[in-house]
Design a protein around this motif. Structure first.
Motif, PDB file in Angstrom:
ATOM      1  N   GLY A   1       0.778  -1.233   0.000  1.00  0.00           N
ATOM      2  CA  GLY A   1       0.000   0.000   0.000  1.00  0.00           C
ATOM      3  C   GLY A   1       0.808   1.280   0.000  1.00  0.00           C
ATOM      4  O   GLY A   1       0.299   2.357   0.338  1.00  0.00           O
ATOM      5  N   PHE A   2       2.089   1.191  -0.406  1.00  0.00           N
ATOM      6  CA  PHE A   2       2.938   2.384  -0.473  1.00  0.00           C
ATOM      7  C   PHE A   2       2.613   3.117  -1.770  1.00  0.00           C
ATOM      8  O   PHE A   2       2.880   2.627  -2.855  1.00  0.00           O
ATOM      9  CB  PHE A   2       4.409   1.995  -0.430  1.00  0.00           C
ATOM     10  N   THR A   3       2.037   4.322  -1.658  1.00  0.00           N
ATOM     11  CA  THR A   3       1.542   5.057  -2.821  1.00  0.00           C
ATOM     12  C   THR A   3       2.445   6.237  -3.164  1.00  0.00           C
ATOM     13  O   THR A   3       3.437   6.518  -2.488  1.00  0.00           O
ATOM     14  CB  THR A   3       0.122   5.574  -2.557  1.00  0.00           C
ATOM     15  N   THR A   4       2.052   6.958  -4.227  1.00  0.00           N
ATOM     16  CA  THR A   4       2.787   8.154  -4.636  1.00  0.00           C
ATOM     17  C   THR A   4       2.735   9.228  -3.554  1.00  0.00           C
ATOM     18  O   THR A   4       3.688   9.991  -3.380  1.00  0.00           O
ATOM     19  CB  THR A   4       2.203   8.704  -5.955  1.00  0.00           C
ATOM     20  N   VAL A   5       1.632   9.281  -2.826  1.00  0.00           N
ATOM     21  CA  VAL A   5       1.510  10.246  -1.725  1.00  0.00           C
ATOM     22  C   VAL A   5       2.577   9.989  -0.673  1.00  0.00           C
ATOM     23  O   VAL A   5       3.227  10.927  -0.172  1.00  0.00           O
ATOM     24  CB  VAL A   5       0.104  10.161  -1.076  1.00  0.00           C
ATOM     25  N   HIS A   6       2.794   8.725  -0.337  1.00  0.00           N
ATOM     26  CA  HIS A   6       3.825   8.375   0.637  1.00  0.00           C
ATOM     27  C   HIS A   6       5.216   8.773   0.130  1.00  0.00           C
ATOM     28  O   HIS A   6       6.049   9.278   0.901  1.00  0.00           O
ATOM     29  CB  HIS A   6       3.785   6.869   0.938  1.00  0.00           C
ATOM     30  N   SER A   7       5.457   8.561  -1.157  1.00  0.00           N
ATOM     31  CA  SER A   7       6.743   8.957  -1.742  1.00  0.00           C
ATOM     32  C   SER A   7       6.936  10.467  -1.634  1.00  0.00           C
ATOM     33  O   SER A   7       8.023  10.944  -1.272  1.00  0.00           O
ATOM     34  CB  SER A   7       6.812   8.538  -3.217  1.00  0.00           C
ATOM     35  N   LEU A   8       5.880  11.206  -1.953  1.00  0.00           N
ATOM     36  CA  LEU A   8       5.952  12.668  -1.894  1.00  0.00           C
ATOM     37  C   LEU A   8       6.270  13.143  -0.482  1.00  0.00           C
ATOM     38  O   LEU A   8       7.097  14.046  -0.280  1.00  0.00           O
ATOM     39  CB  LEU A   8       4.633  13.274  -2.374  1.00  0.00           C
ATOM     40  N   ILE A   9       5.637  12.525   0.513  1.00  0.00           N
ATOM     41  CA  ILE A   9       5.868  12.904   1.915  1.00  0.00           C
ATOM     42  C   ILE A   9       7.324  12.640   2.314  1.00  0.00           C
ATOM     43  O   ILE A   9       7.982  13.506   2.915  1.00  0.00           O
ATOM     44  CB  ILE A   9       4.909  12.134   2.843  1.00  0.00           C
ATOM     45  N   VAL A  10       7.826  11.459   1.964  1.00  0.00           N
ATOM     46  CA  VAL A  10       9.211  11.107   2.313  1.00  0.00           C
ATOM     47  C   VAL A  10      10.187  12.064   1.637  1.00  0.00           C
ATOM     48  O   VAL A  10      11.140  12.569   2.259  1.00  0.00           O
ATOM     49  CB  VAL A  10       9.534   9.650   1.912  1.00  0.00           C
ATOM     50  N   ILE A  11       9.969  12.331   0.352  1.00  0.00           N
ATOM     51  CA  ILE A  11      10.860  13.218  -0.408  1.00  0.00           C
ATOM     52  C   ILE A  11      10.855  14.629   0.171  1.00  0.00           C
ATOM     53  O   ILE A  11      11.902  15.262   0.335  1.00  0.00           O
ATOM     54  CB  ILE A  11      10.444  13.234  -1.893  1.00  0.00           C
ATOM     55  N   ALA A  12       9.657  15.134   0.501  1.00  0.00           N
ATOM     56  CA  ALA A  12       9.537  16.476   1.081  1.00  0.00           C
ATOM     57  C   ALA A  12      10.252  16.559   2.426  1.00  0.00           C
ATOM     58  O   ALA A  12      10.932  17.547   2.727  1.00  0.00           O
ATOM     59  CB  ALA A  12       8.067  16.851   1.232  1.00  0.00           C
ATOM     60  N   ILE A  13      10.105  15.511   3.247  1.00  0.00           N
ATOM     61  CA  ILE A  13      10.772  15.489   4.565  1.00  0.00           C
ATOM     62  C   ILE A  13      12.289  15.527   4.393  1.00  0.00           C
ATOM     63  O   ILE A  13      12.991  16.262   5.103  1.00  0.00           O
ATOM     64  CB  ILE A  13      10.350  14.234   5.359  1.00  0.00           C
ATOM     65  N   ILE A  14      12.809  14.743   3.441  1.00  0.00           N
ATOM     66  CA  ILE A  14      14.260  14.695   3.217  1.00  0.00           C
ATOM     67  C   ILE A  14      14.785  16.058   2.759  1.00  0.00           C
ATOM     68  O   ILE A  14      15.774  16.581   3.298  1.00  0.00           O
ATOM     69  CB  ILE A  14      14.613  13.614   2.179  1.00  0.00           C
ATOM     70  N   ILE A  15      14.124  16.662   1.768  1.00  0.00           N
ATOM     71  CA  ILE A  15      14.609  17.919   1.191  1.00  0.00           C
ATOM     72  C   ILE A  15      14.492  19.067   2.188  1.00  0.00           C
ATOM     73  O   ILE A  15      15.481  19.742   2.512  1.00  0.00           O
ATOM     74  CB  ILE A  15      13.831  18.258  -0.099  1.00  0.00           C
ATOM     75  N   PHE A  16      13.266  19.281   2.680  1.00  0.00           N
ATOM     76  CA  PHE A  16      13.053  20.426   3.575  1.00  0.00           C
ATOM     77  C   PHE A  16      13.689  20.190   4.941  1.00  0.00           C
ATOM     78  O   PHE A  16      14.091  21.137   5.613  1.00  0.00           O
ATOM     79  CB  PHE A  16      11.558  20.718   3.694  1.00  0.00           C
ATOM     80  N   GLY A  17      13.799  18.918   5.333  1.00  0.00           N
ATOM     81  CA  GLY A  17      14.467  18.601   6.587  1.00  0.00           C
ATOM     82  C   GLY A  17      15.929  18.994   6.547  1.00  0.00           C
ATOM     83  O   GLY A  17      16.468  19.560   7.507  1.00  0.00           O
ATOM     84  N   SER A  18      16.611  18.712   5.428  1.00  0.00           N
ATOM     85  CA  SER A  18      18.033  19.062   5.306  1.00  0.00           C
ATOM     86  C   SER A  18      18.228  20.573   5.267  1.00  0.00           C
ATOM     87  O   SER A  18      19.222  21.095   5.790  1.00  0.00           O
ATOM     88  CB  SER A  18      18.628  18.413   4.056  1.00  0.00           C
TER      89      SER A  18
END
Length: 356
Positions: free
Chosen positions: A320-337
């Motif tokens: 059940g890993f969707t595109t929404v989950h990918s977007l959340i992870v990617i946003a956390i990595i970028i904005f987190g750094s």
């Protein structure tokens, strides 16, 4: 019939991009000048705004791209590009809305990935300009023609990659391993200060072998005429190096977006909006380069994440890993750094050995 609609949609998109680029170079930046931070921020905002508008267009009218006329045709498109959505039991109208929300989400996620990875490209571009001693007032001109060439190269690379993925499933796993390797290498090399050897660079050696070069020219032309002979200039060499560099970066960034969607048109649209916005982003990033010292670490984690997603895409989809989950992870990595870079600023070593 869908092939005709795809071609028309694609042509309209290219014409739109061409008009905006023509206005940029022919009207707003007709004369070579040093781009100010204010001007760069304005143009960056314009390109981000246009990218968001395109997201909204896909959200409400994205089905125009492939133009399915029935639920069966829509299902065939979903199956072809292996999109993780289920339209069974839905009416045609509801299925179209569901499909549009999916491809718009794929587009904006791919755009965010490419935009983030383009920042690493900016680091290299700065090194190239400094190594060749290019006057700052010519930066915009070189970036304009460099990115115009990149559009053509990305088109070729994306659609060839798509054809290979459609024919050979294992290509995705190759891309995944490549991205993980690149991410790990980026992390290990994060503190290295690379230098560009202008004489030994492959693009420069190629040009020097086949073209007449005037190394002393200091103006803003790519080609000049002396007597009856034509010469290429150092600006042309820098343009070649920029193009060569973009091809190398495309090997990472394009497969990264294929981890989100296998529809080559969505990959292309997200890619183009991101790299065209790279020109103005270059001037913004170069002004605040030292403030986001952890961004390269974030980009390395981003590459490893999308690489792992490619390797385990079947398992993740079943869980059940969707595109929404990918977007959340990617946003956390970028904005987190970025946020961590601000919270924990890089220590500056002074001449007397003290830090601040």
């Amino acid at each position: 019939m869908s092939g005709i609609h795809e071609l028309i949609f694609f042509i309209i998109f290219i014409v739109f991009i061409g008009i905006v680029l023509a206005l940029d170079l022919g009207v707003f930046n007709k004369k070579s000048h040093v781009v100010s931070l204010k001007e760069a921020v304005i143009w960056t905002s314009i390109w981000v705004f246009l990218s968001v508008l395109f997201y909204l267009f896909l959200l409400f009218f994205g089905n125009i791209l492939h133009d399915p006329k029935s639920i069966e045709e829509l299902q065939a498109i979903i199956t072809k590009y292996r999109q993780p959505i289920d339209i069974s039991g839905l009416s045609f109208k509801d299925a179209i809305n569901f499909y549009n929300s999916q491809i718009s989400l794929e587009y904006i996620t791919g755009y965010l990935i490419e935009y983030a990875l383009s920042i690493d490209n900016v680091f290299v571009m700065i090194l190239i300009f400094l190594a060749f001693g290019i006057d700052k007032k010519y930066y915009h001109k070189i970036l304009f023609w460099g990115i115009l060439g990149a559009v053509i190269m990305r088109f070729i690379f994306i659609f060839i990659s798509s054809a290979l993925i459609q024919r050979f499933d294992w290509i995705l796993y190759v891309f995944g391993v490549l991205l993980i390797f690149t991410g790990i290498k980026m992390f290990l090399d994060r503190n290295k200060h690379d230098k560009i050897n202008t004489e030994k660079h492959p693009a420069v050696r190629f040009a020097s072998k086949f073209f007449a070069i005037d190394p002393l020219y200091k103006g803003g032309k790519f080609r000049i005429k002396k007597g009856n002979k034509h010469f290429f200039t150092p600006l042309f060499l820098v343009l070649l190096v920029i193009e060569f560099t973009d091809v190398l970066f495309a090997v990472d960034s394009v497969p990264a977006i294929f981890s989100i969607t296998e529809d080559p048109y969505i990959v292309f649209f997200s890619n183009i909006f991101a790299i065209i916005g790279l020109r103005s982003l270059f001037f913004v990033i170069s002004s605040v380069l030292d403030k986001f010292h952890l961004l390269k670490v974030g980009l390395s984690f981003l590459l490893v994440f999308v690489g792992l997603k490619m390797l385990f895409h079947i398992y993740l989809t079943e869980r059940g890993f969707t595109t929404v989950h990918s977007l959340i992870v990617i946003a956390i990595i970028i904005f987190g750094s970025i946020i961590l870079s601000v919270i924990f600023p890089k220590k500056v070593i002074h001449n007397k050995g003290t830090t601040s």
